[in-house]
Design an enzyme around this catalytic site. Structure first.
Site, PDB file in Angstrom:
ATOM      1  N   PRO A 292       0.817  -1.211   0.000  1.00 42.23           N
ATOM      2  CA  PRO A 292       0.000   0.000   0.000  1.00 42.23           C
ATOM      3  C   PRO A 292       0.854   1.266   0.000  1.00 42.23           C
ATOM      4  O   PRO A 292       1.865   1.330   0.701  1.00 42.23           O
ATOM      5  CB  PRO A 292      -0.794  -0.104   1.302  1.00 42.23           C
ATOM      6  CG  PRO A 292       0.029  -0.986   2.188  1.00 42.23           C
ATOM      7  CD  PRO A 292       0.862  -1.874   1.311  1.00 42.23           C
ATOM      8  N   ARG A 331      -2.108  16.351  -9.262  1.00 40.77           N
ATOM      9  CA  ARG A 331      -3.214  15.397  -9.418  1.00 40.77           C
ATOM     10  C   ARG A 331      -4.509  16.017  -9.948  1.00 40.77           C
ATOM     11  O   ARG A 331      -5.164  15.421 -10.815  1.00 40.77           O
ATOM     12  CB  ARG A 331      -3.455  14.634  -8.111  1.00 40.77           C
ATOM     13  CG  ARG A 331      -2.230  13.803  -7.687  1.00 40.77           C
ATOM     14  CD  ARG A 331      -2.532  12.819  -6.557  1.00 40.77           C
ATOM     15  NE  ARG A 331      -3.331  11.715  -7.009  1.00 40.77           N
ATOM     16  CZ  ARG A 331      -4.615  11.582  -6.796  1.00 40.77           C
ATOM     17  NH1 ARG A 331      -5.255  12.477  -6.072  1.00 40.77           N
ATOM     18  NH2 ARG A 331      -5.272  10.553  -7.283  1.00 40.77           N
ATOM     19  N   TYR A 335      -5.352  14.131 -13.296  1.00 39.49           N
ATOM     20  CA  TYR A 335      -6.393  13.093 -13.194  1.00 39.49           C
ATOM     21  C   TYR A 335      -7.777  13.664 -12.893  1.00 39.49           C
ATOM     22  O   TYR A 335      -8.680  12.907 -12.535  1.00 39.49           O
ATOM     23  CB  TYR A 335      -6.088  12.126 -12.043  1.00 39.49           C
ATOM     24  CG  TYR A 335      -4.708  11.558 -11.972  1.00 39.49           C
ATOM     25  CD1 TYR A 335      -4.174  10.823 -13.025  1.00 39.49           C
ATOM     26  CD2 TYR A 335      -3.942  11.704 -10.820  1.00 39.49           C
ATOM     27  CE1 TYR A 335      -2.904  10.271 -12.923  1.00 39.49           C
ATOM     28  CE2 TYR A 335      -2.679  11.157 -10.722  1.00 39.49           C
ATOM     29  CZ  TYR A 335      -2.165  10.441 -11.780  1.00 39.49           C
ATOM     30  OH  TYR A 335      -0.917   9.892 -11.674  1.00 39.49           O
ATOM     31  N   CYS A 362       1.555  29.182 -14.525  1.00 42.25           N
ATOM     32  CA  CYS A 362       1.087  29.782 -15.779  1.00 42.25           C
ATOM     33  C   CYS A 362       0.383  28.757 -16.645  1.00 42.25           C
ATOM     34  O   CYS A 362       0.887  28.370 -17.713  1.00 42.25           O
ATOM     35  CB  CYS A 362       2.263  30.413 -16.513  1.00 42.25           C
ATOM     36  SG  CYS A 362       2.907  31.778 -15.588  1.00 42.25           S
ATOM     37  N   GLU A 363      -0.720  28.253 -16.161  1.00 36.11           N
ATOM     38  CA  GLU A 363      -1.556  27.285 -16.882  1.00 36.11           C
ATOM     39  C   GLU A 363      -2.993  27.552 -16.461  1.00 36.11           C
ATOM     40  O   GLU A 363      -3.277  27.587 -15.258  1.00 36.11           O
ATOM     41  CB  GLU A 363      -1.254  25.841 -16.436  1.00 36.11           C
ATOM     42  CG  GLU A 363       0.110  25.333 -16.722  1.00 36.11           C
ATOM     43  CD  GLU A 363       0.262  24.695 -18.087  1.00 36.11           C
ATOM     44  OE1 GLU A 363      -0.752  24.351 -18.719  1.00 36.11           O
ATOM     45  OE2 GLU A 363       1.417  24.563 -18.516  1.00 36.11           O
TER      46      GLU A 363
HETATM   47  C1  LIG Z   1       3.804  -2.342  -7.988  1.00 35.08           C
HETATM   48  C2  LIG Z   1       3.063  -1.346  -7.197  1.00 35.08           C
HETATM   49  N1  LIG Z   1       2.860  -1.565  -5.889  1.00 35.08           N
HETATM   50  C3  LIG Z   1       2.201  -0.672  -5.118  1.00 35.08           C
HETATM   51  C4  LIG Z   1       1.706   0.511  -5.626  1.00 35.08           C
HETATM   52  C5  LIG Z   1       1.002   1.445  -4.696  1.00 35.08           C
HETATM   53  O1  LIG Z   1      -0.308   1.704  -5.023  1.00 35.08           O
HETATM   54  P1  LIG Z   1      -1.219   2.576  -4.076  1.00 35.08           P
HETATM   55  O2  LIG Z   1      -0.506   3.829  -3.768  1.00 35.08           O
HETATM   56  O3  LIG Z   1      -2.446   2.808  -4.876  1.00 35.08           O
HETATM   57  O4  LIG Z   1      -1.504   1.784  -2.839  1.00 35.08           O
HETATM   58  C6  LIG Z   1       1.886   0.788  -6.980  1.00 35.08           C
HETATM   59  C7  LIG Z   1       1.307   2.013  -7.576  1.00 35.08           C
HETATM   60  O5  LIG Z   1       0.220   1.978  -8.109  1.00 35.08           O
HETATM   61  C8  LIG Z   1       2.583  -0.164  -7.786  1.00 35.08           C
HETATM   62  O6  LIG Z   1       2.796   0.072  -9.074  1.00 35.08           O
HETATM   63  N1  LIG Z   2       0.204   8.815  -9.328  1.00 36.12           N
HETATM   64  C1  LIG Z   2      -1.083   8.172  -9.259  1.00 36.12           C
HETATM   65  C2  LIG Z   2      -0.983   6.796  -8.739  1.00 36.12           C
HETATM   66  C3  LIG Z   2       0.004   5.989  -9.501  1.00 36.12           C
HETATM   67  C4  LIG Z   2       0.307   4.756  -8.796  1.00 36.12           C
HETATM   68  C5  LIG Z   2       1.669   4.247  -9.162  1.00 36.12           C
HETATM   69  N2  LIG Z   2       1.650   2.982  -9.852  1.00 36.12           N
HETATM   70  C6  LIG Z   2      -2.044   9.014  -8.454  1.00 36.12           C
HETATM   71  O1  LIG Z   2      -1.728  10.060  -8.054  1.00 36.12           O
HETATM   72  O2  LIG Z   2      -3.145   8.649  -8.218  1.00 36.12           O
END
Ligand SMILES: Cc1ncc(COP(=O)(O)O)c(C=O)c1O
Ligand SMILES: N[C@@H](CCCC[NH3+])C(=O)O
Length: 437
Positions: A292, A331, A335, A362-363
């Site tokens: 996590p 983010r 997203y 500047c966006e």
């Molecule tokens: C291989 C792997 N493990 C763990 C994570 C952690 O995910 P999250 O931050 O959603 O718990 C990620 C990112 O998505 C990942 O690519």
């Molecule tokens: N960067 C993404 C999550 C990517 C997780 C990495 N594999 C976010 O902000 O939600």
């Protein structure tokens, strides 16, 4: 009052507190934009994960995905909680080592690890390399042979599960750049290749289906597929997986529209699925690992900003601008991520308007929050944005040559500066002039 805060979070001056510290004082003492982490929230989430494993009586590792947020203090905190970490670059590996994090508790992930990165992992005795592709199997073997070394490895597979989350943060579906594909037989080919390399000890199988996932069934399905695969590989290749790693991805609440399960409830269901499926297939229950990131640091993080200018577009909307933005939290722009925020010096004040909380970059797309309900505000007011702890600072940039914010850890009323604010001089230090000097 915003449902993120309760009366006990407000002090006698009517200010919001974080980890027992007055948010306005933090902003004044350390400056803004400021990233604040409540250490007790991080610890408590890790403990909740650990309890679930203990209650289910399985071997486990909680492996914090440090891409969500990494600095020296965070690696030390995670180590003090008996966690492993997932690192994905020489930079993360190096900072974790610098923090004194035990290399044997690191898993090295990534879809294009370089020879130099693999060499660094081997030289420093990193615990596990998560193999992602055939090129990497060859590269790692070359590194191991030239170093006369051995290593533990894990195989990342793509289980063919489309988790319901933003398209950009899905990773477990067939059409993904990560891991060995299960359906096409690629994973099996990879197994045969790895088993031929005596310098690689394959401890188990890994999958990660995506991030910010709210539904249980994707995780249960992935867990079941991994156990099925383990059973098949045991029968056909006499290979026994000692670890099943289901990755991370447990969704968190950002706004009142999000109603996720508690992160540990996901894990409880995953463990139960793995135990039952193992029993059904006559396998010894393997150790269960999770990775996590967001659920450990997201809700524990707060971004503090100071309000500056304002623009009222008659009949359309008002923009209230703060001294940070997409450089410290990409983010919302990347997203369309949603957040909530309050004014720290008057969190209980009556809401009088809805405004776009704009950044200073500047966006036009540099809007931190659309239609944020706010009381009357003035330049100098401090805004606290909630749940910014994951993928905020870690994806920060120096766009417009704005320096990155400082980071403060707060715990039981005590604030500690753990990353200093960048300065323009830090940015200039990397450059040479036209004359090369
Ligand atoms: C291989 C792997 N493990 C763990 C994570 C952690 O995910 P999250 O931050 O959603 O718990 C990620 C990112 O998505 C990942 O690519
Ligand atoms: N960067 C993404 C999550 C990517 C997780 C990495 N594999 C976010 O902000 O939600």
């Amino acid at each position: 009052m915003n449902e993120q805060i309760s009366q006990s979070d407000i002090n006698s001056e009517g200010h919001l507190t974080i980890g027992g510290c007055d948010a306005v004082s933090l902003a004044h003492q350390f400056g803004t934009p400021l990233v604040v982490y409540d250490v007790n929230q991080i610890k408590s989430q890790i403990e909740h994960f650990q309890e679930v494993f203990k209650n289910n009586d399985v071997e486990y590792a909680v492996c914090y995905a440090s891409k969500a947020f990494a600095n020296t203090a965070m690696y030390q905190l995670v180590d003090s909680m008996d966690c492993h970490v997932d690192v994905v670059s020489a930079g993360e590996m190096s900072m974790a080592l610098h923090a004194g994090f035990p290399a044997e508790h690191m898993t090295f992930h990534g879809n294009n690890k370089s020879r130099a990165e693999l060499q660094m992992a081997i030289d420093n005795h990193v615990g596990v390399i998560a193999l992602d592709n055939f090129h990497e199997i060859d590269l790692l073997n070359e590194v191991l042979e030239s170093s006369d070394a051995k290593t533990k490895v894990m195989m990342r597979i793509t289980p063919g599960i489309s988790a319901h989350t933003h398209e950009f943060i899905q990773t477990g579906q067939v059409d993904s750049k990560f891991g060995f594909d299960l359906e096409s037989g690629e994973a099996e080919q990879a197994l045969q290749a790895v088993l031929k390399h005596p310098r690689m000890d394959l401890i188990g199988i890994h999958s990660h289906i995506g991030s910010q996932i709210f539904e249980l069934n994707g995780f249960e399905l992935a867990a079941e597929k991994l156990v099925q695969l383990a059973a098949d590989w045991k029968q056909r290749f006499e290979y026994e997986a000692r670890v099943i790693d289901v990755g991370g991805g447990f969704g968190i609440r950002y706004t009142e529209d999000d109603r996720p399960l508690q992160p540990e409830q996901f894990v409880d269901a995953i463990i139960k699925t793995i135990k039952q499926a193992s029993q059904a297939h006559g396998l010894t229950t393997p150790a269960v690992w999770i990775e996590p990131g967001r659920s450990i640091v997201g809700p524990a993080g707060y971004n503090l900003y100071t309000i500056g200018s304002r623009k009222d577009v008659k009949g359309i909307r008002s923009y209230v601008a703060v001294d940070g933005g997409m450089g410290d939290n990409i983010r919302p722009a990347l997203y369309e991520a949603k957040y909530e925020a309050v004014v720290a010096n008057r969190p209980e004040a009556e809401i009088v308007e809805h405004v776009h909380l704009a950044g200073k970059y500047c966006e036009s797309g540099d809007i931190l929050i659309d239609d944020l309900p706010l009381p009357e505000t003035h330049p100098g007011d401090v805004v606290v944005m909630f749940d910014t702890g994951a993928y905020g600072y870690s994806m920060a940039s120096n766009y417009n040559l704005n320096p990155k914010p400082a980071i403060v850890f707060v715990e039981d009323g005590k604030a500690t500066l753990v990353t200093r604010r960048e300065t323009p001089a830090d940015l200039e230090r990397l450059d040479f002039g036209l004359d090369g000097k």
